[in-house]
Motif scaffolding. Structure first.
Motif, PDB file in Angstrom:
ATOM      1  N   SER A  99       0.831  -1.205   0.000  1.00  0.00           N
ATOM      2  CA  SER A  99       0.000   0.000   0.000  1.00  0.00           C
ATOM      3  C   SER A  99       0.868   1.259   0.000  1.00  0.00           C
ATOM      4  CB  SER A  99      -0.976  -0.002   1.173  1.00  0.00           C
ATOM      5  OG  SER A  99      -0.318  -0.263   2.391  1.00  0.00           O
ATOM      6  N   GLY A 100       2.054   1.203   0.614  1.00  0.00           N
ATOM      7  CA  GLY A 100       2.954   2.360   0.592  1.00  0.00           C
ATOM      8  C   GLY A 100       3.476   2.640  -0.809  1.00  0.00           C
ATOM      9  N   GLU A 101       3.861   1.581  -1.506  1.00  0.00           N
ATOM     10  CA  GLU A 101       4.453   1.793  -2.834  1.00  0.00           C
ATOM     11  C   GLU A 101       3.433   2.281  -3.851  1.00  0.00           C
ATOM     12  OE1 GLU A 101       7.210  -1.575  -3.720  1.00  0.00           O
ATOM     13  OE2 GLU A 101       8.602   0.031  -3.164  1.00  0.00           O
ATOM     14  N   VAL A 102       2.201   1.836  -3.728  1.00  0.00           N
ATOM     15  CA  VAL A 102       1.193   2.325  -4.678  1.00  0.00           C
ATOM     16  C   VAL A 102       0.942   3.816  -4.421  1.00  0.00           C
ATOM     17  CG1 VAL A 102      -0.902   1.696  -3.359  1.00  0.00           C
ATOM     18  CG2 VAL A 102      -0.991   1.788  -5.839  1.00  0.00           C
ATOM     19  N   LEU A 103       1.053   4.245  -3.158  1.00  0.00           N
ATOM     20  CA  LEU A 103       0.791   5.660  -2.842  1.00  0.00           C
ATOM     21  C   LEU A 103       1.903   6.585  -3.316  1.00  0.00           C
ATOM     22  CD1 LEU A 103      -0.833   5.267   0.667  1.00  0.00           C
ATOM     23  CD2 LEU A 103      -1.875   6.343  -1.327  1.00  0.00           C
ATOM     24  N   VAL A 104       3.130   6.089  -3.462  1.00  0.00           N
ATOM     25  CA  VAL A 104       4.188   6.952  -3.983  1.00  0.00           C
ATOM     26  C   VAL A 104       4.393   6.748  -5.490  1.00  0.00           C
ATOM     27  CG1 VAL A 104       5.395   7.156  -1.776  1.00  0.00           C
ATOM     28  CG2 VAL A 104       6.086   5.366  -3.391  1.00  0.00           C
ATOM     29  N   GLY A 105       3.432   6.099  -6.123  1.00  0.00           N
ATOM     30  CA  GLY A 105       3.463   5.998  -7.588  1.00  0.00           C
ATOM     31  C   GLY A 105       4.476   4.998  -8.124  1.00  0.00           C
ATOM     32  N   LYS A 106       4.828   4.003  -7.301  1.00  0.00           N
ATOM     33  CA  LYS A 106       5.796   3.010  -7.780  1.00  0.00           C
ATOM     34  C   LYS A 106       5.105   1.755  -8.305  1.00  0.00           C
ATOM     35  CE  LYS A 106      10.019   4.115  -5.327  1.00  0.00           C
ATOM     36  NZ  LYS A 106      10.904   3.773  -4.201  1.00  0.00           N
ATOM     37  N   ASP A 107       3.801   1.800  -8.442  1.00  0.00           N
ATOM     38  CA  ASP A 107       3.047   0.607  -8.830  1.00  0.00           C
ATOM     39  C   ASP A 107       2.094   0.999  -9.957  1.00  0.00           C
ATOM     40  OD1 ASP A 107       1.648  -1.747  -8.946  1.00  0.00           O
ATOM     41  OD2 ASP A 107       0.823  -1.632  -6.921  1.00  0.00           O
ATOM     42  N   ARG A 108       2.588   0.837 -11.206  1.00  0.00           N
ATOM     43  CA  ARG A 108       1.829   1.290 -12.373  1.00  0.00           C
ATOM     44  C   ARG A 108       0.401   0.712 -12.380  1.00  0.00           C
ATOM     45  NH1 ARG A 108       0.908  -1.284 -17.182  1.00  0.00           N
ATOM     46  NH2 ARG A 108       0.284   0.076 -18.883  1.00  0.00           N
ATOM     47  N   HIS A 109      -0.541   1.619 -12.539  1.00  0.00           N
ATOM     48  CA  HIS A 109      -1.963   1.253 -12.547  1.00  0.00           C
ATOM     49  C   HIS A 109      -2.341   0.371 -11.356  1.00  0.00           C
ATOM     50  CE1 HIS A 109      -3.059   3.244 -16.195  1.00  0.00           C
ATOM     51  NE2 HIS A 109      -2.164   2.592 -16.918  1.00  0.00           N
ATOM     52  N   CYS A 110      -1.660   0.558 -10.227  1.00  0.00           N
ATOM     53  CA  CYS A 110      -2.003  -0.149  -8.974  1.00  0.00           C
ATOM     54  C   CYS A 110      -1.991  -1.672  -9.140  1.00  0.00           C
ATOM     55  CB  CYS A 110      -3.378   0.273  -8.457  1.00  0.00           C
ATOM     56  SG  CYS A 110      -3.739   2.021  -8.546  1.00  0.00           S
ATOM     57  N   ARG A 111      -1.196  -2.168 -10.091  1.00  0.00           N
ATOM     58  CA  ARG A 111      -1.218  -3.593 -10.410  1.00  0.00           C
ATOM     59  C   ARG A 111      -0.920  -4.489  -9.214  1.00  0.00           C
ATOM     60  NH1 ARG A 111      -4.187  -4.510 -14.625  1.00  0.00           N
ATOM     61  NH2 ARG A 111      -3.210  -4.120 -16.613  1.00  0.00           N
ATOM     62  N   LYS A 112       0.205  -4.199  -8.525  1.00  0.00           N
ATOM     63  CA  LYS A 112       0.628  -5.075  -7.432  1.00  0.00           C
ATOM     64  C   LYS A 112      -0.382  -5.006  -6.292  1.00  0.00           C
ATOM     65  CE  LYS A 112       5.621  -5.172  -8.086  1.00  0.00           C
ATOM     66  NZ  LYS A 112       6.013  -4.023  -8.930  1.00  0.00           N
ATOM     67  N   TYR A 113      -0.832  -3.785  -6.023  1.00  0.00           N
ATOM     68  CA  TYR A 113      -1.797  -3.619  -4.939  1.00  0.00           C
ATOM     69  C   TYR A 113      -3.063  -4.422  -5.223  1.00  0.00           C
ATOM     70  CZ  TYR A 113      -5.010  -1.646  -1.631  1.00  0.00           C
ATOM     71  OH  TYR A 113      -5.927  -1.532  -0.628  1.00  0.00           O
ATOM     72  N   MET A 114      -3.550  -4.298  -6.449  1.00  0.00           N
ATOM     73  CA  MET A 114      -4.801  -4.978  -6.773  1.00  0.00           C
ATOM     74  C   MET A 114      -4.622  -6.487  -6.804  1.00  0.00           C
ATOM     75  SD  MET A 114      -7.011  -2.580  -9.217  1.00  0.00           S
ATOM     76  CE  MET A 114      -6.045  -2.927 -10.641  1.00  0.00           C
ATOM     77  N   ARG A 115      -3.462  -6.921  -7.283  1.00  0.00           N
ATOM     78  CA  ARG A 115      -3.239  -8.367  -7.331  1.00  0.00           C
ATOM     79  C   ARG A 115      -3.210  -8.936  -5.909  1.00  0.00           C
ATOM     80  NH1 ARG A 115       1.616  -9.093 -10.367  1.00  0.00           N
ATOM     81  NH2 ARG A 115       0.341  -8.436 -12.120  1.00  0.00           N
ATOM     82  N   ALA A 116      -2.650  -8.158  -4.984  1.00  0.00           N
ATOM     83  CA  ALA A 116      -2.551  -8.639  -3.609  1.00  0.00           C
ATOM     84  C   ALA A 116      -3.911  -8.649  -2.905  1.00  0.00           C
ATOM     85  CB  ALA A 116      -1.562  -7.773  -2.832  1.00  0.00           C
ATOM     86  N   PHE A 117      -4.749  -7.674  -3.220  1.00  0.00           N
ATOM     87  CA  PHE A 117      -5.930  -7.493  -2.366  1.00  0.00           C
ATOM     88  C   PHE A 117      -7.278  -7.552  -3.063  1.00  0.00           C
ATOM     89  CE2 PHE A 117      -2.404  -5.132  -0.353  1.00  0.00           C
ATOM     90  CZ  PHE A 117      -2.245  -5.990   0.716  1.00  0.00           C
ATOM     91  N   ARG A 118      -7.289  -7.732  -4.402  1.00  0.00           N
ATOM     92  CA  ARG A 118      -8.607  -7.583  -5.032  1.00  0.00           C
ATOM     93  C   ARG A 118      -9.600  -8.661  -4.597  1.00  0.00           C
ATOM     94  NH1 ARG A 118      -8.685  -6.518 -10.554  1.00  0.00           N
ATOM     95  NH2 ARG A 118      -6.465  -6.471 -10.865  1.00  0.00           N
TER      96      ARG A 118
END
Lengths: 227, 266
Positions: B244-263
């Motif tokens: 969640s930290g990396e998506v907030l600093v723009g290191k996760d293009r189109h929130c891919r990693k975040y969504m894969r982890a939590f969708r």
């Protein structure tokens, strides 16, 4: 890679939302594999008709994305990633399409109406319609009815798309329709409206031609209008 | 974020037993679990504190071979002694490795830094020197300067160097979190191509609800530009804080990693 494989691979990567090789896709583990820009260039080098790339790869795959979005399998970032792919592919293909004498499906003036600064939805619709072959004239956000009508007149656009995300600004859409009537342009232009607070009912009330729930509905509406 | 799994460390008694008994199955299981949880590197520290230097070298060779025979995840060879480090690196047979670590003290700069060049390994550089961990960011940066100079002298590219800006418990000095973050920021500014790493859990030592502090500190460090973390990858809260930290600093293009982890989680 033969033609069919290449076209399928482009479509696959649009659905995965991968513009460049280093991009992650919807599914894990695709990083490093060739993605949309590289594959589209390759297809052109092989002499594949750019129009076929648009139809077989882009349009087809965005329909899949639309279905996934409908089912809540895809969320907003997934759709944006795919739309970005279509945008990138169209940037490469447009000059070739023009050279090949492929005509645009028509000019489409798009704007978020005055008082409203929301542009995400409008931008998604703009990219998707560009991918579907329309010539997009994007006026931006907070655009007055006068400027919208002026643009329709100036470009002789057969379509105009209006976006509003606020209950207070959606009324402006009605003003645009009235102004088009006043200027005697209403019969020459189809008015499509969209935005979270809207409904079919509202679109009818203000005299718009179609309410589009999302970018995919916009494409469907335009198809049926052209038919 | 490069996650370096910290669990194989013989200062922990359960690991010490595994090392002393040469329990290959248990060692491998620890490595595999961490890799499956998202560790990009597995730290290997076999310093049991008993026996001779030769014993530790033997243990390192055994541990490295045992893990790499079954697992492709790169290893982080962890020891205070350059000879143990080199034993581990040699056992890697050219596979990707990381060296943990050198300080800005002469012995390390002369003996550990050249290993990074010889084995083309990544290198953790602790921003401290002979006199211990500096209290201020400026002094930690000076330690980093010395390591940079040694890397240049030994032709170790800075992109392979992970500066550990060192984490001290806030339970004894509440300003310590800031000193670590400030050092991190300054290193990223002064040496943009260099990387940074933290062994983060020390921040909450002596406090209740440690994972809350760890997660908050992780996200602040991500904002400051953290590239790597030596942590327990099985700590799901901390791993979630990274995502969640990396998506907030723009290191996760189109929130891919975040969504894969939590969708699929509610």
């Amino acid at each position: 890679m033969d033609k069919q494989e290449l076209l399928e691979k482009i479509a696959f990567n649009v659905v995965q939302g991968r513009v460049e090789a280093e991009d992650e896709g919807f599914d894990p583990g695709l990083e490093g594999q060739p993605a949309v820009t590289e594959l589209v260039e390759q297809a052109l080098e092989q002499g594949i008709d750019p129009k076929e790339i648009v139809l077989a790869s882009l349009t087809e795959s965005m329909e899949q994305v639309g279905e996934k979005f409908e089912r809540n399998e895809y969320l907003i970032p997934d759709m944006l990633a795919s739309a970005e792919c279509v945008g990138a592919a169209m940037d490469i293909l447009s000059p070739h399409l023009m050279k090949a004498g492929v005509e645009s499906k028509g000019k489409f003036v798009i704007a978020t109406v005055s008082g409203d600064l929301h542009d995400i939805g409008k931008n998604i619709v703009a990219i998707m319609l560009k991918g579907a072959g329309y010539n997009i004239i994007d006026l931006g956000t907070d655009v007055s009815p006068e400027r919208i009508v002026q643009a329709v007149k100036e470009h002789q656009a057969p379509y105009v798309g209006l976006s509003a995300l606020l209950t207070t600004t959606m009324r402006v859409m009605g003003e645009v329709v009235s102004k088009l009537k006043e200027e005697g342009l209403r019969d020459q232009v189809k008015v499509l409206v969209g935005g979270a607070p809207l409904s079919d009912q509202f679109a009818k009330e203000i005299g718009a031609d179609a309410y589009c729930k999302d970018a995919f509905h916009a494409i469907d509406s335009l198809k049926s209008m052209a038919a | 974020m490069l996650v370096i799994g910290e669990k194989i460390n013989a200062t922990r008694s359960s690991i010490k037993e595994i090392i002393q008994n040469r329990d290959a199955a248990a060692l491998l299981q620890l490595a595999e679990k961490q890799a499956a949880a998202g560790a990009g590197y597995i730290d290997v520290n076999v310093g049991t504190g008993v026996g001779t230097l030769e014993d530790e070298m033997d243990s390192m060779q055994w541990a490295v071979r045992t893990i790499q025979d079954s697992l492709d995840t790169p290893l982080c060879i962890d020891s205070a002694d350059p000879k143990v480090l080199e034993t581990g690196l040699k056992a890697r047979d050219g596979r990707p490795s990381m060296i943990n670590s050198t300080k800005a003290e002469q012995k390390g700069l002369d003996e550990v830094v050249p290993l990074a060049q010889k084995y083309e390994a990544l290198l953790v550089g602790l921003t401290m020197d002979e006199s211990g961990i500096p209290k201020t960011a400026d002094d930690r940066l000076r330690a980093a300067d010395k390591i940079v100079a040694a890397c240049e002298a030994h032709r170790v590219p800075l992109k392979n160097v992970y500066f550990d800006t060192l984490v001290m418990p806030i339970s004894t000095d509440v300003k310590q979190g800031l000193v670590t973050l400030e050092t991190l920021t300054q290193i990223k500014r002064k040496y943009p191509e260099a990387k940074t790493v933290l062994g983060l859990s020390n921040i909450s030592y002596g406090l209740p609800q440690r994972s809350r502090i760890n997660a908050a500190f992780m996200q602040m460090a991500i904002y400051a530009g953290l590239d790597g973390a030596i942590i327990d990858p099985l700590d799901t809260e901390l791993m979630a804080a990274i995502t969640s930290g990396e998506v907030l600093v723009g290191k996760d293009r189109h929130c891919r990693k975040y969504m894969r982890a939590f969708r699929h989680r509610t």
